[in-house]
Design a protein around this motif. Sequence first.
Motif, PDB file in Angstrom:
ATOM      1  N   MET A   1      76.455  40.912 102.057  1.00 45.72           N
ATOM      2  CA  MET A   1      76.700  41.491 103.365  1.00 45.72           C
ATOM      3  C   MET A   1      75.408  41.419 104.175  1.00 45.72           C
ATOM      4  SD  MET A   1      77.675  45.434 104.285  1.00 45.72           S
ATOM      5  CE  MET A   1      79.349  45.403 103.711  1.00 45.72           C
ATOM      6  N   ASN A   2      75.397  40.561 105.178  1.00 47.50           N
ATOM      7  CA  ASN A   2      74.210  40.422 106.008  1.00 47.50           C
ATOM      8  C   ASN A   2      74.545  40.867 107.422  1.00 47.50           C
ATOM      9  OD1 ASN A   2      71.742  39.794 106.990  1.00 47.50           O
ATOM     10  ND2 ASN A   2      71.839  37.605 106.573  1.00 47.50           N
ATOM     11  N   ILE A   3      74.318  42.128 107.697  1.00 44.04           N
ATOM     12  CA  ILE A   3      74.643  42.709 108.995  1.00 44.04           C
ATOM     13  C   ILE A   3      73.344  42.975 109.737  1.00 44.04           C
ATOM     14  CG2 ILE A   3      75.699  44.673 110.159  1.00 44.04           C
ATOM     15  CD1 ILE A   3      77.518  44.982 107.730  1.00 44.04           C
ATOM     16  N   ALA A   4      73.299  42.524 110.985  1.00 51.40           N
ATOM     17  CA  ALA A   4      72.100  42.739 111.806  1.00 51.40           C
ATOM     18  C   ALA A   4      71.883  44.234 112.022  1.00 51.40           C
ATOM     19  CB  ALA A   4      72.261  42.029 113.147  1.00 51.40           C
ATOM     20  N   PRO A   5      70.635  44.654 112.057  1.00 50.22           N
ATOM     21  CA  PRO A   5      70.340  46.068 112.304  1.00 50.22           C
ATOM     22  C   PRO A   5      70.793  46.493 113.708  1.00 50.22           C
ATOM     23  CG  PRO A   5      68.357  44.880 111.605  1.00 50.22           C
ATOM     24  CD  PRO A   5      69.427  43.860 111.836  1.00 50.22           C
ATOM     25  N   ASN A   6      71.202  47.749 113.830  1.00 55.20           N
ATOM     26  CA  ASN A   6      71.457  48.348 115.145  1.00 55.20           C
ATOM     27  C   ASN A   6      70.126  48.905 115.628  1.00 55.20           C
ATOM     28  OD1 ASN A   6      74.113  47.866 114.560  1.00 55.20           O
ATOM     29  ND2 ASN A   6      74.755  50.008 114.592  1.00 55.20           N
ATOM     30  N   VAL A  64      71.546  48.098 107.029  1.00 54.21           N
ATOM     31  CA  VAL A  64      72.265  48.172 105.763  1.00 54.21           C
ATOM     32  C   VAL A  64      71.301  47.811 104.638  1.00 54.21           C
ATOM     33  CG1 VAL A  64      74.122  47.119 104.402  1.00 54.21           C
ATOM     34  CG2 VAL A  64      74.466  47.588 106.840  1.00 54.21           C
ATOM     35  N   ILE A  65      71.343  48.589 103.568  1.00 51.46           N
ATOM     36  CA  ILE A  65      70.609  48.261 102.346  1.00 51.46           C
ATOM     37  C   ILE A  65      71.633  47.603 101.426  1.00 51.46           C
ATOM     38  CG2 ILE A  65      69.332  49.147 100.361  1.00 51.46           C
ATOM     39  CD1 ILE A  65      68.764  51.681 102.136  1.00 51.46           C
ATOM     40  N   ASP A  66      71.386  46.363 101.078  1.00 49.47           N
ATOM     41  CA  ASP A  66      72.345  45.629 100.255  1.00 49.47           C
ATOM     42  C   ASP A  66      71.593  44.954  99.119  1.00 49.47           C
ATOM     43  OD1 ASP A  66      74.838  44.742  99.493  1.00 49.47           O
ATOM     44  OD2 ASP A  66      74.799  42.980 100.794  1.00 49.47           O
ATOM     45  N   GLY A  67      71.249  45.750  98.130  1.00 50.02           N
ATOM     46  CA  GLY A  67      70.513  45.233  96.987  1.00 50.02           C
ATOM     47  C   GLY A  67      71.076  45.865  95.739  1.00 50.02           C
ATOM     48  N   GLU A  68      70.173  46.222  94.828  1.00 53.11           N
ATOM     49  CA  GLU A  68      70.583  46.905  93.604  1.00 53.11           C
ATOM     50  C   GLU A  68      71.329  48.194  93.961  1.00 53.11           C
ATOM     51  OE1 GLU A  68      68.230  48.957  89.986  1.00 53.11           O
ATOM     52  OE2 GLU A  68      67.577  46.919  90.512  1.00 53.11           O
ATOM     53  N   LYS A  69      70.801  48.888  94.970  1.00 57.38           N
ATOM     54  CA  LYS A  69      71.474  50.065  95.526  1.00 57.38           C
ATOM     55  C   LYS A  69      71.977  49.668  96.908  1.00 57.38           C
ATOM     56  CE  LYS A  69      68.504  53.637  93.500  1.00 57.38           C
ATOM     57  NZ  LYS A  69      67.593  54.741  93.848  1.00 57.38           N
TER      58      LYS A  69
END
Length: 133
Positions: A1-6, A64-69
Amino acid sequence: MNIAPNRVEIHNEWDIVRARQSGRERAKELGFGHVDQARIATAISELARNIYLYAKHGEIIISVIDGEKRGISIIAEDNGPGIRDLRKAMEDGYTTSGGLGAGLPGVKRLMDDFDIVSEEGQGTKITAKKYLR
């Protein structure tokens, strides 16, 4: 999930509302429950309000943080006067604006991770993160 920051620029009280709503919407999209959505929105509101009151302008960045957590990251950044006494600012009940003094300690309690860097005359950068359970 690669969502641009707001990114929400903070210049007035309406920007505080926009930042809060943006954070709540992103938290909902990520699958946070109602209680955590409220915690995230409240933390953003406090951080944006501090920018408005003390630095006059700055920015809230919601990513969005999309890693291990998985989760949400909130960065509040300004080039304001900085925080003279960081230790005192992190004490419950401490206020310089006549507010309730929940501010930064409250944000730290609402979120899972909290980091603050502030240099007098240079500004402040606060990073707060909340993880999905």
